[in-house]
Write an enzyme that holds these catalytic residues in place. Sequence first.
Site, PDB file in Angstrom:
ATOM      1  N   TYR A 265      51.678  53.219  63.470  1.00  0.00           N
ATOM      2  CA  TYR A 265      52.702  52.214  63.753  1.00  0.00           C
ATOM      3  C   TYR A 265      53.379  52.509  65.087  1.00  0.00           C
ATOM      4  O   TYR A 265      53.699  51.585  65.857  1.00  0.00           O
ATOM      5  CB  TYR A 265      53.737  52.193  62.631  1.00  0.00           C
ATOM      6  CG  TYR A 265      54.949  51.332  62.893  1.00  0.00           C
ATOM      7  CD1 TYR A 265      54.888  49.953  62.775  1.00  0.00           C
ATOM      8  CD2 TYR A 265      56.164  51.915  63.276  1.00  0.00           C
ATOM      9  CE1 TYR A 265      56.007  49.165  63.029  1.00  0.00           C
ATOM     10  CE2 TYR A 265      57.281  51.142  63.531  1.00  0.00           C
ATOM     11  CZ  TYR A 265      57.197  49.763  63.407  1.00  0.00           C
ATOM     12  OH  TYR A 265      58.296  48.986  63.666  1.00  0.00           O
TER      13      TYR A 265
ATOM     14  N   PHE B 214      61.420  58.956  60.300  1.00  0.00           N
ATOM     15  CA  PHE B 214      62.085  57.960  59.463  1.00  0.00           C
ATOM     16  C   PHE B 214      61.152  56.754  59.421  1.00  0.00           C
ATOM     17  O   PHE B 214      60.955  56.084  60.438  1.00  0.00           O
ATOM     18  CB  PHE B 214      63.435  57.607  60.078  1.00  0.00           C
ATOM     19  CG  PHE B 214      64.347  56.767  59.215  1.00  0.00           C
ATOM     20  CD1 PHE B 214      63.917  56.188  58.027  1.00  0.00           C
ATOM     21  CD2 PHE B 214      65.668  56.547  59.602  1.00  0.00           C
ATOM     22  CE1 PHE B 214      64.761  55.421  57.244  1.00  0.00           C
ATOM     23  CE2 PHE B 214      66.518  55.779  58.830  1.00  0.00           C
ATOM     24  CZ  PHE B 214      66.070  55.215  57.648  1.00  0.00           C
TER      25      PHE B 214
ATOM     26  N   GLY C 143      66.322  50.622  54.937  1.00  0.00           N
ATOM     27  CA  GLY C 143      66.660  51.576  55.984  1.00  0.00           C
ATOM     28  C   GLY C 143      68.132  51.912  56.006  1.00  0.00           C
ATOM     29  O   GLY C 143      68.523  53.072  56.191  1.00  0.00           O
TER      30      GLY C 143
ATOM     31  N   ASN D 267      60.049  50.572  70.696  1.00  0.00           N
ATOM     32  CA  ASN D 267      60.520  50.196  69.358  1.00  0.00           C
ATOM     33  C   ASN D 267      61.941  49.630  69.422  1.00  0.00           C
ATOM     34  O   ASN D 267      62.924  50.265  69.037  1.00  0.00           O
ATOM     35  CB  ASN D 267      60.464  51.406  68.429  1.00  0.00           C
ATOM     36  CG  ASN D 267      60.531  51.008  66.966  1.00  0.00           C
ATOM     37  OD1 ASN D 267      60.914  49.887  66.634  1.00  0.00           O
ATOM     38  ND2 ASN D 267      60.154  51.923  66.092  1.00  0.00           N
TER      39      ASN D 267
ATOM     40  N   TYR E 125      69.793  51.492  65.132  1.00  0.00           N
ATOM     41  CA  TYR E 125      70.690  52.624  65.340  1.00  0.00           C
ATOM     42  C   TYR E 125      71.949  52.211  66.101  1.00  0.00           C
ATOM     43  O   TYR E 125      73.047  52.695  65.808  1.00  0.00           O
ATOM     44  CB  TYR E 125      69.958  53.748  66.081  1.00  0.00           C
ATOM     45  CG  TYR E 125      68.943  54.468  65.215  1.00  0.00           C
ATOM     46  CD1 TYR E 125      69.347  55.157  64.082  1.00  0.00           C
ATOM     47  CD2 TYR E 125      67.589  54.438  65.519  1.00  0.00           C
ATOM     48  CE1 TYR E 125      68.425  55.813  63.273  1.00  0.00           C
ATOM     49  CE2 TYR E 125      66.661  55.086  64.728  1.00  0.00           C
ATOM     50  CZ  TYR E 125      67.085  55.769  63.608  1.00  0.00           C
ATOM     51  OH  TYR E 125      66.175  56.398  62.810  1.00  0.00           O
TER      52      TYR E 125
END
Length: 205
Positions: free
Chosen positions: A28, A96, A108, A135, A142
């Site tokens: 990924y 994660f 998440g 990403n 975040y």
Amino acid sequence: MAGKYILREACIDDCRRIHNLLEEFTKYDKKPEAYQNNIETLMADGFGEQSWFKCIVAEYVENKGSREESKEIVGFVMYTFGYDGWKGRVLNVTDFYITDDHRATKLGLLILMRLGLIVKANKVVKMCGIVSEWNTGARRFYSAVGAIDYSTEVPDAERQHYFAASLDSMMAHMKEVQALYAKCEYDDASSETHIIIDDLDNAKL
């Protein structure tokens, strides 16, 4: 989806599934060749005499009717404890990952909340991790919970860069270190390292 999530500490029996998810994660993250770990090492490093990492898994329990249930680990967060000499205790998020089918369920956020409880219980002052440049979804995630991107969102004078090196690479690029390393004697009983230097002036580090 008709089911529920259970967040719990990983156990040694989870290592095969964690290994599979780590492989999936590297694909990924567009770095499939980067994964070099294996199930046996995860078992030894996470659940051996000395634990080198901690892990929380997210288990999805699906209700199939007639009291039938199926369980599958669909996400995890792997972390370690460290220390910042300037600030104190640190929790480092090393990996994660949540599978694609469960990524839009706020799982998440639930995992991050669980980490928050661990941070509070251990009097940690800072939690940090690394996100790939491409990403943007993770970076937004975040940022939304108050994390600061130290590679872009701080003044130039405060900007930080992440460095990592293996022992082999250091040896290959630093002949002085290689020469000193050959003279190191580690005393296992006292945990002392003795370095024999014949000529201190020639030790250019």
